[in-house]
Design an enzyme around this catalytic site. Structure first.
Site, PDB file in Angstrom:
ATOM      1  N   ASP A 271       0.999  -1.156  -0.349  1.00  7.58           N
ATOM      2  CA  ASP A 271       0.187   0.013   0.207  1.00  7.58           C
ATOM      3  C   ASP A 271       1.162   1.392  -0.179  1.00  7.58           C
ATOM      4  O   ASP A 271       2.221   1.552   0.562  1.00  7.58           O
ATOM      5  CB  ASP A 271      -0.768  -0.003   1.385  1.00  7.58           C
ATOM      6  N   ASP A 273      -0.294   5.163   1.059  1.00  9.23           N
ATOM      7  CA  ASP A 273      -0.494   6.154   1.744  1.00  9.23           C
ATOM      8  C   ASP A 273      -0.716   5.914   3.111  1.00  9.23           C
ATOM      9  O   ASP A 273      -1.490   4.597   3.325  1.00  9.23           O
ATOM     10  CB  ASP A 273      -1.940   6.761   1.041  1.00  9.23           C
TER      11      ASP A 273
END
Length: 611
Positions: A271, A273
């Site tokens: 991932d 952010d």
């Protein structure tokens, strides 16, 4: 033990399989967790431990009822059985199991396997263990008798097939359900609890052992083992990984669910952010500023719950929650330029560049999968030096049917890398992302961007405070090779604070210059006080508090300087090295304890460069 064992003559042995001979109980523990994650449910491990030894038919009915699954028992079996079979291939004989099985076979002691699993499954597990098929001429599953354990039926049938009296049988079991069944059959029972914390509940057994290695067959009138050499018994190698500190080895498996050492990962999905970039911190005030235009105040508790949700979903929820007089399109048009301005300030979180470069150099396939739209993901990637080269596969939520918590984006990432989903390791900071990774049938490491939410991540396979704690070798990936004399050089972490009585009170930064929430553990570096004096420091960072209130505690030890003379001074801090994580238990170490525990690293600090 109960009674006089010397007067007991046992002529046959009946063995349970799962948790007694094989480590399938540990392997299977993750299967249910992964399965329930598909339905957005978290496993209650205490309740599942109590179900140990239950027949599959009873088990599936109990699970469906307990977790309110809207499926039939037949559907449950159809969905979970392939997951179990995949794990059986990884099953290993527990310590002493091969020794006992071969000993009974060589000494021609009648032996049978009696399991609460279905016969076909029992036979499948046995077939994967070298030489076991010939050692077990009699194999019984719960489908061969009227009732499974705790009914005595299966043990009585085993005695009948071996042609011996029930009273002459010794049963070896790991579960309380199995022990009760054997006692009901009038047999002697040795319990080897697979859950050591439950050992006190096995008083009904004739003997309770910690391991099959403790078993002494001659106590029961059976031929003794003859493999001891000068007071020592050679065993099959047992491999573990751990962290050595102060004479203790802290087992790595304790920090995770299940047995990751048995998991062969060949690809990684990241991932972005809050996992690789500090964009979550930078952009948290953007919504606040937008809502202020409409005379509204942000509800940070609600926004924390939305962490990891797609922009399309979040904008609808925000407009509704704050009763904004705008359309979703207007919301996007107004807020997106504010986000883009912040992205320019985004910095890689501690350990992110190290991990990315490591995977790239070791040629481990990896991909980026974010709930942002692809255009925005690529924009953020382009601002980080070298990342565009490293990430050949970049996926945004607009490239799949549904964003996280749907598994679509992770399954698509695995498809593009050309690997099986079960061979992927996902690294995520949000619960939404973790659930998506588990729903995809992947292993998941959670590095929560909100430390106060860490307790909610039990569905993950491992929960870390920081990417610096990640040990790739636990997952079968190439290990990092950058530690130097017990310390890890890191990219400088700079922030400001007020030093007082051994504690550093962090000044509120502007987002880009603050201390990231993922900084946890013991570090070393430099401090500059108000007189511009440069001091060498050791620093510990941890989160303290309960469920309702949690705060960052920063303990600083000045290696060369008077703590009293320096107290009540504003300091600029630059951390240049990482020593390791610390326990979450208890209070922060005192300055003296911190220095004593890491005094061997004083020389490392002295030799490091800084300013």
């Amino acid at each position: 033990m109960k009674g006089n064992a010397a007067d007991i003559h046992v002529s046959a042995v009946i063995l349970d399989l799962d948790g007694t001979l094989l480590n399938t109980e540990v392997l299977n523990k993750d299967v249910l967790k992964d399965y329930l994650a598909r339905y957005g449910k978290a496993v209650d491990q205490k309740k599942e431990d109590a179900r140990s030894g239950m027949s599959h038919n009873e088990f599936r009915i109990a699970i469906i009822k307990e977790y309110q699954l809207l499926i039939t028992p037949e559907q449950f079996t159809e969905e979970i059985r392939p997951m179990y079979r995949e794990r059986w291939l990884l099953a290993q004989a527990l310590p002493g199991a091969n020794r006992l099985v071969k000993h009974l076979y060589n000494q021609k002691v009648p032996v049978a396997v009696a399991s609460n699993s279905m016969t076909t499954n029992v036979e499948a597990k046995i077939s994967h263990q070298p030489g076991w098929t010939k050692c077990f001429p009699i194999v019984l599953g719960s489908d061969q008798v009227k009732s499974g354990k705790p009914s005595p039926d299966i043990f009585l049938e085993a005695a009948k097939r071996m042609g011996v009296n029930a009273a002459c049988c010794l049963v070896i079991e790991d579960s309380l359900v199995g022990v009760k069944a054997a006692k009901a059959a009038g047999m002697k029972v040795v319990a080897v609890p697979s859950i050591q914390s439950e050992s006190g509940q096995f008083s009904v057994a004739d003997m309770v052992l910690n391991s099959l290695l403790d078993l002494q067959p001659q106590v029961w009138g059976l031929p003794p083992f003859e493999d001891w050499v000068s007071g020592v018994v050679p065993i099959e190698p047992i491999h573990v990984r751990g962290l050595h500190r102060n004479g203790y080895l802290h087992q790595l498996a304790a920090a995770m669910n299940g047995a990751a050492a048995d998991t062969q990962i060949c690809a990684v999905i990241l991932d972005m952010d809050g996992t690789l970039l500090n964009t979550e911190v930078l952009t948290k005030d953007v919504l606040k500023d937008l809502l202020a235009r409409y005379g509204k105040e942000v509800d940070y508790k609600k926004e924390g719950m939305r962490l990891g949700v797609t922009h399309k979903e979040s904008r609808l929820a925000i407009i509704k929650d704050y009763d904004l007089p705008i359309t979703p399109e207007q919301f996007t048009e107004e807020i997106m330029p504010m986000y883009r301005e912040k992205w320019l300030l985004a910095q890689a979180l501690p350990g992110a560049n190290r991990l990315i470069k490591h995977l790239h150099s070791k040629k481990v396939p990896f991909a980026l999968a974010s709930n942002s739209v692809t255009e925005n993901v690529e924009a953020k990637v382009s601002h980080q030096p070298g990342w565009s080269t490293y990430f050949s596969i970049v996926l945004g939520s607009d490239q799949v049917k549904s964003g996280k918590p749907s598994p679509d984006i992770f399954l698509e990432a695995a498809n593009r890398m050309g690997v099986n989903a079960a061979s992927c390791l996902v690294i995520e900071d949000s619960l939404t992302g973790v659930k998506a990774g588990k729903a995809a049938g992947m292993k998941v490491v959670a590095v929560p961007s909100l430390p106060s939410e860490s307790d909610n991540f039990s569905v993950a396979d491992m929960v870390l405070h920081s990417l610096l704690e990640l040990q790739p070798e636990v997952w079968g990936l190439p290990p990092f090779e950058d530690w130097v004399n017990g310390a890890l050089p890191i990219e400088p972490i700079c922030f400001r604070g007020l030093y007082r009585n051994g504690l550093l009170h962090e000044f509120a930064g502007d987002g880009a210059s603050g201390l990231p929430d993922q900084v946890f553990g013991v570090y070393f570096g430099w401090a500059k006080d108000e007189s511009s004096k440069i001091l060498k420091i050791l620093m510990s960072v941890k989160w303290d508090g309960g469920c309702c209130s949690i705060k960052k505690v920063i303990n600083v030890c000045l290696i060369d300087g008077s703590n009293e003379a320096t107290s009540d001074q504003k300091m600029k801090i630059m951390l240049v090295g990482y020593i390791g994580a610390q326990s979450d238990e208890g209070n922060s170490a005192s300055e003296k304890e911190l220095l004593e525990e890491n005094k061997e690293l004083e020389e490392v600090v002295s030799c490091s460069s800084g300013g």
